[in-house]
Structure formats: structure tokens, C-alpha cells
Scaffold this motif. Structure first.
Motif, PDB file in Angstrom:
ATOM      1  N   LEU A 376       0.829  -1.207   0.000  1.00  0.00           N
ATOM      2  CA  LEU A 376       0.000   0.000   0.000  1.00  0.00           C
ATOM      3  C   LEU A 376       0.862   1.254   0.000  1.00  0.00           C
ATOM      4  CD1 LEU A 376      -2.714  -1.157   2.564  1.00  0.00           C
ATOM      5  CD2 LEU A 376      -2.862  -1.166   0.070  1.00  0.00           C
ATOM      6  N   THR A 377       1.957   1.196   0.728  1.00  0.00           N
ATOM      7  CA  THR A 377       2.897   2.327   0.702  1.00  0.00           C
ATOM      8  C   THR A 377       3.460   2.514  -0.707  1.00  0.00           C
ATOM      9  OG1 THR A 377       3.474   1.999   3.023  1.00  0.00           O
ATOM     10  CG2 THR A 377       5.047   3.225   1.667  1.00  0.00           C
ATOM     11  N   ILE A 378       3.789   1.423  -1.359  1.00  0.00           N
ATOM     12  CA  ILE A 378       4.297   1.507  -2.738  1.00  0.00           C
ATOM     13  C   ILE A 378       3.248   2.123  -3.652  1.00  0.00           C
ATOM     14  CG2 ILE A 378       4.928   0.081  -4.740  1.00  0.00           C
ATOM     15  CD1 ILE A 378       6.332  -1.811  -2.733  1.00  0.00           C
ATOM     16  N   LEU A 379       2.003   1.722  -3.531  1.00  0.00           N
ATOM     17  CA  LEU A 379       0.941   2.311  -4.357  1.00  0.00           C
ATOM     18  C   LEU A 379       0.840   3.807  -4.149  1.00  0.00           C
ATOM     19  CD1 LEU A 379      -2.037  -0.223  -4.055  1.00  0.00           C
ATOM     20  CD2 LEU A 379      -0.522   0.112  -6.004  1.00  0.00           C
ATOM     21  N   THR A 396      -6.175  -3.385   1.689  1.00  0.00           N
ATOM     22  CA  THR A 396      -6.532  -3.584   3.100  1.00  0.00           C
ATOM     23  C   THR A 396      -5.847  -2.558   3.998  1.00  0.00           C
ATOM     24  OG1 THR A 396      -4.736  -5.190   3.364  1.00  0.00           O
ATOM     25  CG2 THR A 396      -6.899  -6.058   2.758  1.00  0.00           C
ATOM     26  N   PRO A 397      -6.115  -1.270   3.826  1.00  0.00           N
ATOM     27  CA  PRO A 397      -5.403  -0.261   4.616  1.00  0.00           C
ATOM     28  C   PRO A 397      -5.957  -0.082   6.021  1.00  0.00           C
ATOM     29  CG  PRO A 397      -6.971   0.804   3.165  1.00  0.00           C
ATOM     30  CD  PRO A 397      -7.017  -0.661   2.832  1.00  0.00           C
ATOM     31  N   HIS A 398      -5.062   0.197   6.975  1.00  0.00           N
ATOM     32  CA  HIS A 398      -5.500   0.777   8.240  1.00  0.00           C
ATOM     33  C   HIS A 398      -5.544   2.296   8.052  1.00  0.00           C
ATOM     34  CE1 HIS A 398      -1.321   1.899   8.915  1.00  0.00           C
ATOM     35  NE2 HIS A 398      -0.930   0.627   9.099  1.00  0.00           N
ATOM     36  N   ALA A 399      -5.863   3.032   9.098  1.00  0.00           N
ATOM     37  CA  ALA A 399      -6.113   4.470   8.950  1.00  0.00           C
ATOM     38  C   ALA A 399      -4.912   5.220   8.380  1.00  0.00           C
ATOM     39  CB  ALA A 399      -6.528   5.068  10.289  1.00  0.00           C
ATOM     40  N   GLY A 400      -3.703   4.896   8.846  1.00  0.00           N
ATOM     41  CA  GLY A 400      -2.520   5.586   8.348  1.00  0.00           C
ATOM     42  C   GLY A 400      -2.256   5.295   6.887  1.00  0.00           C
ATOM     43  N   GLU A 401      -2.406   4.044   6.507  1.00  0.00           N
ATOM     44  CA  GLU A 401      -2.208   3.672   5.099  1.00  0.00           C
ATOM     45  C   GLU A 401      -3.290   4.278   4.216  1.00  0.00           C
ATOM     46  OE1 GLU A 401      -0.142  -0.634   6.236  1.00  0.00           O
ATOM     47  OE2 GLU A 401      -2.309  -0.458   5.934  1.00  0.00           O
TER      48      GLU A 401
END
Length: 533
Positions: A376-379, A396-401
Motif C-alpha cells: 500500500l505504501t508503494i501504491l 486492506t489499509p489501516h487508517a494511516g495507510e
């Protein structure tokens, strides 16, 4: 799945029932008030004795009308009841006015600027409910503060939802709610969205849904949301398949040596949930580490994107998981690109589908891909990869992602709510899914899952499903593995996300306090047996 409603949807259902002649508005109000009283006595049986005192705070709308019914029924039970009104009779809806007059035949209606006496056993918040759209009046908050500060053994019940909370979003509108919390919330026909997200789930106390005899459903099915309940057992169970590949082959990518635990958790989750074959793909330096910890899970070396493309020539690999412990460098960005471009064999139509497949004759489909954690960070760092997302993906992110992926949506969600209906986590997840073009599972105890069409589901770990011990390192990696395993078995991305999230909580509830992430996959067999599988 259990349907959850917005305030507008609930009003539409009531209006349809009244228009059909099925019921009158007064009958609905009478049933609602009776439902509140019955729920109070069920929650606190000691209050069935007649020597008690109640204060009922009524608002200017139909919620206030419900409050007048509650006051009358408690009075008939033998209670001493004080009723306070915010607003005037002239501004009340017709049905609420009728119940105002009925109460006036039994007792006084006092202005809200007054104060209740001491020794109140029950305080009923019938101020605004689902119709709340603005900041609470100071008269109401001052009244509630005085009662709260001077309370003895007072029980607090809210009609529909705690006044000050938006029933569509669960968010606090303005600076505060009427009370710090409700011990009991009684809503009608169906739960509302706000009972399961944000402040609404925290401040509702025990939630009870009272039937008011409505049979009418929504005519407009757009914008509906559901609470995930028991999953489809026939699909979760395995049929008499021809071989292990009939249940799919999941591939989980791992990071370098020393960072493989997250991928192993995902792989174990994928295997336990029923994928026929699971492989961990990893850098060559990580193979000895994984080999020492994995038995039923296979290993493949994945040095770079070319090697990954070579692994994916095995067409039986039909679901991928990238992100847990993977890393965020150039190599890993290349792996994400390969995964999003890859195509595999047609997917099984369901669990134990044997040789049956879908998409036959329609070309080779994109492989389903779960993107979690580092992926997700890469995206968020590579717009071209975000643009390559497709309908087979699950984020499938949490709030920070989520904030890194969708900064403008997250900013809108975090902005203070000044009026209702307020922007909600449901709105945010639906907006994210529409933008990404795939399923988004926005993690948290109030997990929201949406697809690009706007279909939406909640997986709540609250009320009788509260599992705070699920907040432990690695639990999200297991969830990613659960989703991947179900994708391998042929579940659609939306169904895989919903079913995996529900089972994730069930495993935590089954194990109980002391849970660590490694326990979650191992608890699945017990959960499956409890489901009668």
C-alpha cells in the motif's frame, strides 16, 4: 447479512408502510415507545418495581413523540415521571403532537430551562435521535450536565441514538453529545450506520433493535450497507475435489531474511482457510529462514521482477498477496507491477468447484491480488501502479495507510462535523473503492468494506463481538492471508474480504484474551466446527 440503514432510508421505509395502509404513524410511534420500555425492563429487571422515578427529555420531532409514549407507559406502570420539552407544540409533527396531548392528560410538560429533582432512576434521551442535523442547543446540554453531575444510581437510555451523534456516520456533530455515553440505546426495525462506526459505536452502550412491525423494505436498493454475519457455510466447506489444486494455489511474497514473519503468518492463514496449495515467494537469502519454519507451505526463490514473472508462468497460481514484510524499494515496486499485470488460469466458481471454471472462452483473467502493508505504501508512491489496479484487487489499509493512499478523502473524514448527515467512514471507503476501481477493506474495529459499485458491508468488533485483544502485531497479516486463501478458492474479492474479516473476529472471540497473531489461523478449525462444517 443484516441490513443497516441511514436516517433517510428509515424514513422511506416508514413512509412506504404508512402509504400502503399497513400501519399508521401513531401506531409506529406507540410500538417504538413500547419497545423502549420493554428494552429498559429487559436490560435492568430491577426497574420493574413501581417505586421509581424517570426524567424524559423530549425534542420537537418524532423522536420526542416516542418519548411522550415512553413517559405515558412508565406512568401507567406506576412510576413518577417528569417530562421536559425542547421546542414548542406548534412546531411538532402531527403524530408527536397527539402523543404530547395524551401525556398532558396524565402529567405536566415542563420547559427545558427547568431542572429535574434528585434521585432519578432513569433518564430517557428522546431529544433528536436519527433526525439530528445540527449542534445541540445549550439548554439541552446544560440540563443534561446538571442531571449527570447530581445523579445517583441513574440509568441512561437513548431513543434511536444518543443525541448529538449523527446516525448516518456515527460522528459527533458540533462540540459534544448530550451525555458522555448512553448505557442503553434502543433503535427500531434495523440498526443504523452510526451505531457501528466512530463515536456512535463507542457511546451507544448496549444496542437493542426493537421491532415495530414493519415489513416494507427499500424500493431503492442503491446505497445499501450490510453488517457481515455468518458466512456462506456451503461455500466455506470443501467438496469431494479431484485434487488439491481444485481449492486453488495462493502465492504470498516475502521480504528479505529477518523480515519473513509477516508473510509466514499470511501463508498460514491462507492455508488454514482452505487454499489447496500455498507458496511463499522470497529473496534467495530468506529461503533458509522460511524452510526452518514452514512445512506444508512451499517455497520459491523470487530475486527480482523477472524471477517473479517466471514463477507466475505456473498458471495454477490463482491468487497473490503482496505487502506483509515485503519492503518498499525499487525491487518491491517492480514486484507489485508484475502482480498487477499478471494473468492466470480461470478461477474456480467456488469452494470445491473441481474442474468447473468461470471466464472460460472470455480470455485469461487478471489474477486476484491482495495488497497490504508495504504494498500500500508503494501504491501511494507510484501513481502508475495505482492506475494499474483492477477489479480483482483487494486493498486492506489501516487508517494511516488509507491517509497515504487517499489523502483528500482522509482529510475530509477527519474534518470536524458541523452538521448532519456528516461525512462517514462508509462514504470514505466507498469513495476510495470507486477511485481505485477495486475492493477496499478499511481496517479497524469498525471495518468497512466497499467495492466500486458502492456495495458496502461492515465487520464490527463491538457489542457482543468486541475483541480488543485482536489489536496485536501480525493480526492484519493473517487477515490478508485469509482473504488470499478465499480468493484462491474462487470467492469474489468482495465476498472474500467480508468472509475473511468475519472469520478473523470469530477466531479472536473463540480464543479469547491472550491472543497473539499466530493463534488466529490455528483457531479456524474450531470456528469451522462451531459453524457446523
Amino acid at each position: 447479512m443484516t441490513e443497516l440503514l441511514t436516517a433517510a432510508q428509515m424514513r422511506a421505509i416508514e413512509a412506504a408502510a404508512i402509504a400502503s395502509g399497513e400501519v399508521t404513524g401513531l401506531e409506529l410511534m406507540e410500538r417504538a415507545g413500547r419497545g423502549v420500555v420493554e428494552a429498559v425492563f429487559e436490560e435492568w429487571p430491577e426497574l420493574k418495581a413501581t417505586s421509581h422515578r424517570a426524567v424524559v427529555l423530549c425534542g420537537p420531532g418524532n423522536n420526542g413523540g416516542d418519548g411522550f409514549v415512553v413517559a405515558r407507559l412508565l406512568k401507567e406502570w406506576g412510576w413518577e415521571v417528569e417530562v421536559f420539552l425542547y421546542g414548542t407544540l406548534e412546531r411538532m409533527p402531527p403524530d408527536a403532537s397527539v402523543n404530547y396531548e395524551r401525556w398532558r392528560g396524565m402529567g405536566e410538560v415542563k420547559p427545558l430551562k427547568g431542572r429535574s429533582g434528585a434521585n432519578v432512576d432513569l433518564f430517557v434521551d428522546a431529544l433528536f435521535g436519527t433526525g439530528f442535523v445540527r449542534e445541540l442547543p445549550t439548554e439541552a446540554t446544560g440540563f443534561a450536565d446538571h442531571l449527570f453531575k447530581t445523579r445517583g444510581e441513574t440509568f441512561f437510555v437513548s431513543v434511536d441514538i444518543l443525541s448529538g451523534i449523527c446516525s448516518d456516520s456515527g460522528r459527533l456533530v458540533g462540540k459534544r453529545a448530550l451525555l458522555p455515553y448512553a448505557e442503553l440505546t434502543v433503535t427500531f426495525h434495523r440498526s443504523k450506520l452510526g451505531h457501528y462506526i466512530a463515536d456512535g459505536v463507542r457511546d451507544s452502550g448496549t444496542l437493542r433493535v426493537a421491532s415495530i412491525g414493519l415489513e416494507a423494505g427499500l424500493r431503492d436498493h442503491s446505497g445499501r450497507a450490510f453488517l457481515v454475519s455468518e458466512p456462506p457455510k456451503p461455500r466455506l466447506g470443501k467438496s469431494l475435489a479431484k485434487h488439491k489444486y481444485s481449492h486453488g494455489h495462493a502465492l504470498i511474497l516475502s521480504g528479505h531474511s529477518g523480515r519473513g514473519g509477516a508473510a509466514r503468518l499470511a501463508a498460514r492463514g491462507s492455508l488454514r482457510i482452505g487454499a489447496g496449495v500455498v507458496t511463499v515467494g522470497c529473496p534467495l537469502d530468506a529461503i533458509p529462514e522460511h524452510a526452518a519454519r514452514l512445512d506444508a507451505v512451499m517455497l520459491r526463490g523470487v530475486a527480482d521482477r523477472a524471477a517473479f514473472a517466471g514463477v507466475l508462468e505456473v498458471r495454477r497460481i490463482n491468487a497473490l498477496c503482496l505487502g506483509p514484510g515485503m519492503g518498499v524499494g525499487a525491487r518491491e515496486a517492480g514486484l507489485v507491477a508484475v502482480a498487477l499485470e499478471s494473468r492466470g488460469t480461470p478461477r474456480p466458481t467456488g469452494a470445491g468447484a473441481g474442474g468447473n471454471t468461470e471466464n472460460v472462452g472470455r480470455g485469461v483473467p487478471r489474477r486476484p491480488v491482495v495488497l497490504d502493508a508495504d504494498a500500500l505504501t508503494i501504491l501511494s508512491q507510484h501513481p502508475d501502479l495505482f492506475a494499474a489496479l483492477h477489479e480483482g484487487c483487494v486493498l486492506t489499509p489501516h487508517a494511516g495507510e488509507f491517509a497515504r493512499l487517499f489523502p483528500d478523502i482522509a482529510e475530509k473524514l477527519s474534518a470536524p462535523a458541523t452538521k448532519g448527515p456528516a461525512y462517514s467512514k462508509v462514504d470514505a471507503t466507498r469513495g476510495a473503492a470507486a477511485r481505485a476501481g477495486c475492493v477496499v477493506l478499511y481496517k479497524g474495529p469498525d471495518t468497512v468494506i466497499a467495492d466500486p459499485s458502492g456495495r458496502c458491508a461492515f465487520n464490527s468488533a463491538h457489542y457482543d463481538r468486541a475483541a480488543p485483544w485482536l489489536a496485536t502485531a501480525g493480526s492484519g497479516d493473517v487477515l490478508a492471508g485469509f482473504i488470499t486463501g478465499l480468493l484462491a478458492r474462487g470467492f469474489s474479492p468482495f465476498d472474500a474480504a467480508c468472509t475473511a474479516a468475519w472469520l478473523h473476529v470469530e477466531c479472536a472471540l473463540s480464543f479469547g484474551p491472550g491472543l497473539i497473531a499466530e493463534d488466529l489461523p490455528e483457531e479456524l478449525p474450531k470456528v469451522f466446527r462451531a459453524l457446523g462444517m
